[in-house]
Design a protein around this motif. Structure first.
Motif, PDB file in Angstrom:
ATOM      1  N   GLU A  79       4.346  56.470  43.527  1.00 42.45           N
ATOM      2  CA  GLU A  79       4.836  55.107  43.364  1.00 42.45           C
ATOM      3  C   GLU A  79       6.141  55.148  42.592  1.00 42.45           C
ATOM      4  OE1 GLU A  79       3.119  50.942  41.355  1.00 42.45           O
ATOM      5  OE2 GLU A  79       2.400  52.884  40.643  1.00 42.45           O
ATOM      6  N   GLY A  80       7.041  54.205  42.884  1.00 40.71           N
ATOM      7  CA  GLY A  80       8.279  54.103  42.135  1.00 40.71           C
ATOM      8  C   GLY A  80       8.527  52.680  41.685  1.00 40.71           C
ATOM      9  N   LEU A  81       9.031  52.508  40.470  1.00 42.06           N
ATOM     10  CA  LEU A  81       9.481  51.205  39.989  1.00 42.06           C
ATOM     11  C   LEU A  81      10.970  51.320  39.697  1.00 42.06           C
ATOM     12  CD1 LEU A  81       6.655  49.943  37.585  1.00 42.06           C
ATOM     13  CD2 LEU A  81       7.028  49.420  39.999  1.00 42.06           C
TER      14      LEU A  81
ATOM     15  N   ASP B  76       7.904  41.950  51.135  1.00 46.44           N
ATOM     16  CA  ASP B  76       7.700  43.389  51.299  1.00 46.44           C
ATOM     17  C   ASP B  76       8.299  43.792  52.633  1.00 46.44           C
ATOM     18  OD1 ASP B  76       5.610  44.836  49.289  1.00 46.44           O
ATOM     19  OD2 ASP B  76       5.211  42.683  49.398  1.00 46.44           O
ATOM     20  N   MET B  77       9.266  44.679  52.586  1.00 41.28           N
ATOM     21  CA  MET B  77       9.909  45.181  53.798  1.00 41.28           C
ATOM     22  C   MET B  77       9.585  46.662  53.948  1.00 41.28           C
ATOM     23  SD  MET B  77      11.486  42.596  55.166  1.00 41.28           S
ATOM     24  CE  MET B  77      12.336  41.037  54.802  1.00 41.28           C
ATOM     25  N   LEU B  78       9.172  47.066  55.132  1.00 37.14           N
ATOM     26  CA  LEU B  78       8.778  48.440  55.414  1.00 37.14           C
ATOM     27  C   LEU B  78       9.877  49.101  56.236  1.00 37.14           C
ATOM     28  CD1 LEU B  78       5.094  47.668  56.553  1.00 37.14           C
ATOM     29  CD2 LEU B  78       6.022  47.767  54.221  1.00 37.14           C
ATOM     30  N   VAL B  79      10.510  50.127  55.679  1.00 33.08           N
ATOM     31  CA  VAL B  79      11.626  50.781  56.366  1.00 33.08           C
ATOM     32  C   VAL B  79      11.411  52.292  56.370  1.00 33.08           C
ATOM     33  CG1 VAL B  79      13.237  48.955  55.702  1.00 33.08           C
ATOM     34  CG2 VAL B  79      13.032  50.980  54.258  1.00 33.08           C
TER      35      VAL B  79
ATOM     36  N   TYR C  79      14.885  42.459  40.440  1.00 32.29           N
ATOM     37  CA  TYR C  79      14.312  43.661  39.815  1.00 32.29           C
ATOM     38  C   TYR C  79      13.190  43.243  38.878  1.00 32.29           C
ATOM     39  CZ  TYR C  79      18.294  46.277  41.622  1.00 32.29           C
ATOM     40  OH  TYR C  79      19.209  46.866  42.448  1.00 32.29           O
ATOM     41  N   PRO C  80      12.178  44.115  38.680  1.00 30.43           N
ATOM     42  CA  PRO C  80      11.982  45.433  39.295  1.00 30.43           C
ATOM     43  C   PRO C  80      11.722  45.346  40.807  1.00 30.43           C
ATOM     44  CG  PRO C  80      10.572  45.158  37.354  1.00 30.43           C
ATOM     45  CD  PRO C  80      11.105  43.812  37.704  1.00 30.43           C
ATOM     46  N   ILE C  81      11.913  46.471  41.456  1.00 30.12           N
ATOM     47  CA  ILE C  81      11.565  46.628  42.876  1.00 30.12           C
ATOM     48  C   ILE C  81      10.457  47.678  42.967  1.00 30.12           C
ATOM     49  CG2 ILE C  81      12.373  47.668  45.035  1.00 30.12           C
ATOM     50  CD1 ILE C  81      14.981  46.173  44.717  1.00 30.12           C
ATOM     51  N   TRP C  82       9.439  47.360  43.761  1.00 30.94           N
ATOM     52  CA  TRP C  82       8.312  48.285  43.937  1.00 30.94           C
ATOM     53  C   TRP C  82       8.590  49.183  45.129  1.00 30.94           C
ATOM     54  CZ3 TRP C  82       3.387  47.879  47.093  1.00 30.94           C
ATOM     55  CH2 TRP C  82       2.396  48.762  46.619  1.00 30.94           C
ATOM     56  N   LEU C  83       8.420  50.479  44.954  1.00 29.75           N
ATOM     57  CA  LEU C  83       8.577  51.455  46.037  1.00 29.75           C
ATOM     58  C   LEU C  83       7.237  52.146  46.281  1.00 29.75           C
ATOM     59  CD1 LEU C  83      11.959  53.143  44.964  1.00 29.75           C
ATOM     60  CD2 LEU C  83      11.634  51.251  46.569  1.00 29.75           C
ATOM     61  N   CYS C  84       6.764  52.063  47.523  1.00 28.35           N
ATOM     62  CA  CYS C  84       5.471  52.665  47.864  1.00 28.35           C
ATOM     63  C   CYS C  84       5.590  53.375  49.212  1.00 28.35           C
ATOM     64  CB  CYS C  84       4.401  51.579  47.926  1.00 28.35           C
ATOM     65  SG  CYS C  84       2.732  52.223  48.214  1.00 28.35           S
ATOM     66  N   PRO C  85       5.438  54.701  49.254  1.00 25.46           N
ATOM     67  CA  PRO C  85       5.591  55.437  50.509  1.00 25.46           C
ATOM     68  C   PRO C  85       4.331  55.355  51.372  1.00 25.46           C
ATOM     69  CG  PRO C  85       5.033  56.952  48.758  1.00 25.46           C
ATOM     70  CD  PRO C  85       5.101  55.574  48.126  1.00 25.46           C
TER      71      PRO C  85
ATOM     72  N   ASP D 283       7.527  51.094  51.583  1.00 22.39           N
ATOM     73  CA  ASP D 283       7.438  49.644  51.356  1.00 22.39           C
ATOM     74  C   ASP D 283       8.324  49.308  50.161  1.00 22.39           C
ATOM     75  OD1 ASP D 283       6.802  47.026  50.801  1.00 22.39           O
ATOM     76  OD2 ASP D 283       4.720  47.407  50.257  1.00 22.39           O
ATOM     77  N   ILE D 284       9.282  48.406  50.385  1.00 23.24           N
ATOM     78  CA  ILE D 284      10.155  47.934  49.313  1.00 23.24           C
ATOM     79  C   ILE D 284       9.718  46.515  48.975  1.00 23.24           C
ATOM     80  CG2 ILE D 284      12.533  47.481  48.606  1.00 23.24           C
ATOM     81  CD1 ILE D 284      13.442  49.512  50.666  1.00 23.24           C
ATOM     82  N   GLY D 285       9.135  46.353  47.786  1.00 23.34           N
ATOM     83  CA  GLY D 285       8.600  45.052  47.384  1.00 23.34           C
ATOM     84  C   GLY D 285       9.501  44.383  46.361  1.00 23.34           C
ATOM     85  N   ALA D 286       9.950  43.168  46.676  1.00 25.68           N
ATOM     86  CA  ALA D 286      10.803  42.396  45.767  1.00 25.68           C
ATOM     87  C   ALA D 286      10.092  41.092  45.427  1.00 25.68           C
ATOM     88  CB  ALA D 286      12.156  42.108  46.419  1.00 25.68           C
TER      89      ALA D 286
END
Length: 516
Positions: A268-270, A386-389, A408-414, A436-439
């Motif tokens: 996971e990334g923040l 949530d955008m999936l790219v 921000y923050p933005i959630w990063l989930c692979p 998944d980029i969650g804003a």
């Protein structure tokens, strides 16, 4: 007389303040008063009731006995709708405010409401490693039961109130998705009541077309009445490593590399700004170093995203052991970081110790009490997307998010996306790594205008063969929507199963251009 005079003076000052600031400002920025005094206690009562109910039902094993009758009742309602001339589309009778989606489902008022009272765990089969559940079972129910007997779902989406039905008919993701895919990819069977009232079970080998078409269909192919989901052995803790990273290029490289490592159970990334992030990697374990144990889910603990930010501010790496269920619901207490906009002092230690045991307010109650004025203001001044790219487009995507909405923050989930039939799959014939980029929050871009900014973001996502989660506001035209999603199997099944007169098309159900 003095208290009355003081009260009158306070009331006058309050009205004057409202007059100066404006009612809309007060409704948005001082909503915490209503939330703290009413919604937090009410949310606690709801949680206690549903927890006790689920525990009693499972202990008495009454759900499996009653399930068949409840399904037959749904079939009866559908057949009565047909006998009455099929005059309107059908939808579930669950009130729109009970869903976690922020979208208001106005179609509930015009469509035939089919009452579906299916909210229980039916069976846990540890030999087959399957749990069979009804569609309104929540992630909170699932973790409470499964972790207590040493099992868990491979993908267990974050918020307590997310339901199995919503995660199948919409979608679901978690920090283990880089290994297991989206929530739909851990499901092994669906049971549905179709437009003609018939019952059908579908699996990858039985009625496979329907099995692959159901995810993301938003209840427009039939009514989900049960699902079978894989389970895996659980361990007591997650050994979680925190690594602050600076520079977007380094962030993307580190995040991609960790997402490709099979030994990581969780990634996971923040992202706290365009060039500052904390990357977290975790593995399940039964052993923990007592000095590094952190029960982050306890009510008095700091909100998780604030806790993670400390590693960034102090420029140090960290290692902690977090109880498994606490890890699964690490963002629940703060609703990721949305609660800071509702209760600005919610992470204050005094508030946490005195009132944190009631947090969070239920999203459904927040929706119910939102009001039209506040809803419109949130729509124009708040983003939940949530955008999936594809992972290869991560750097470009983060720049686009930064320029278009600046949240921000933005959630990063692979997650891995298998090449399977259905509405969502990679462009090629092979499994591909996505993110998944969650804003979630208030945009800080100048002159933000919801429709134009979101359409710009949606255009970028389509251009890289990405996807938009359908719980959020969608501004695409019908042509743009079907450019993003592969509707070939979906439309074929709607025609074959007689859905065209029974259920609206998914676009008409979720997109703003169709609903207004």
């Amino acid at each position: 007389m003095e208290p009355a005079v003081s009260l009158a003076v306070c009331a006058l000052l309050f009205l004057l303040w409202v007059r100066v600031k404006g009612l809309e400002f007060v409704l948005i920025h001082q909503r915490w008063v209503f939330v703290c005094l009413f919604l937090l206690p009410l949310s606690l009562i709801f949680d206690i009731y549903y927890y006790v109910r689920a525990w009693v039902v499972f202990k008495l094993s009454s759900a499996p006995r009653l399930h068949g009758q409840r399904v037959r009742d749904i079939q009866k309602q559908v057949r009565e709708w047909k006998e009455q001339g099929s005059k309107t589309f059908m939808c579930t009778g669950r009130p729109g405010w009970l869903t976690v989606s922020l979208r208001v489902g106005k179609y509930k008022k015009t469509h035939k409401n089919i009452m579906i009272n299916l909210m229980d765990i039916l069976e846990v089969d540890t030999k087959k490693q399957i749990v069979r559940v009804e569609p309104l079972v929540t992630m909170g129910q699932v973790t409470a039961l499964l972790t207590s007997i040493g099992w868990t779902l491979p993908v267990l989406p974050e918020l307590d109130d997310l339901t199995v039905g919503g995660l199948i008919m919409g979608t679901g993701i978690e920090s283990s998705s880089h290994k297991y895919g989206l929530f739909q990819h851990i499901c092994t069977a669906y049971e549905l009541v179709l437009a003609d009232g018939s019952f059908v079970r579908c699996t990858p080998s039985e009625n496979s077309d329907l099995f692959y078409a159901v995810p993301w269909s938003c209840g427009t192919l039939g009514f989900l009445v049960a699902a079978e989901i894989r389970i895996i052995p659980a361990k007591k803790y997650v050994k979680l490593r925190f690594e602050p990273v600076w520079g977007l290029e380094a962030i993307c490289e580190k995040f991609t590399r960790e997402s490709q490592r099979p030994e990581n159970d969780f990634v996971e990334g923040l992202l706290y700004s365009l060039d500052k992030a904390v990357i977290m990697t975790g593995v399940m374990t039964d052993e923990a170093e007592p000095s590094k144990l952190n029960s982050i889910g306890n009510y008095y603990k700091p909100w998780f995203f604030k806790h993670v930010e400390r590693y960034l501010k102090t420029s140090r790496e960290g290692l902690e052991y977090i109880p498994l269920r606490h890890y699964y619901h690490r963002h629940t207490r703060s609703i990721f970081w949305e609660l800071q906009d509702i209760i600005p002092f919610g992470n204050n230690p005094v508030f946490r110790y005195l009132f944190g045991w009631m947090v969070p307010p239920k999203i459904s109650l927040l929706k119910l009490t939102q009001g039209e004025t506040l809803r419109k203001l949130y729509e124009q001044h708040h983003v939940v997307q949530d955008m999936l790219v594809p992972m290869r487009c991560l750097s470009q995507a983060v720049h686009t998010f930064h320029n278009d909405i600046h949240v921000y923050p933005i959630w990063l989930c692979p997650f891995i996306l298998p090449s399977q039939p259905g509405l969502v799959h990679p462009k090629g014939d092979e499994t591909e790594l996505y993110v998944d980029i969650g804003a979630y929050g208030e945009p800080r871009v100048k002159h933000f205008e919801a429709r134009s900014c979101m359409r710009q973001l949606e255009k970028f996502v389509r251009s890289v063969h990405g996807f938009q989660m359908l719980y959020a506001d969608c501004y695409m035209s019908r042509e743009e929507f079907w450019e993003m999603f592969d509707g070939s199997l979906y439309h074929r099944l709607r025609e074959r199963l007689g859905c065209q007169d029974a259920f609206p098309e998914v676009y008409d159900k979720i997109c703003k251009a169709a609903r207004h």
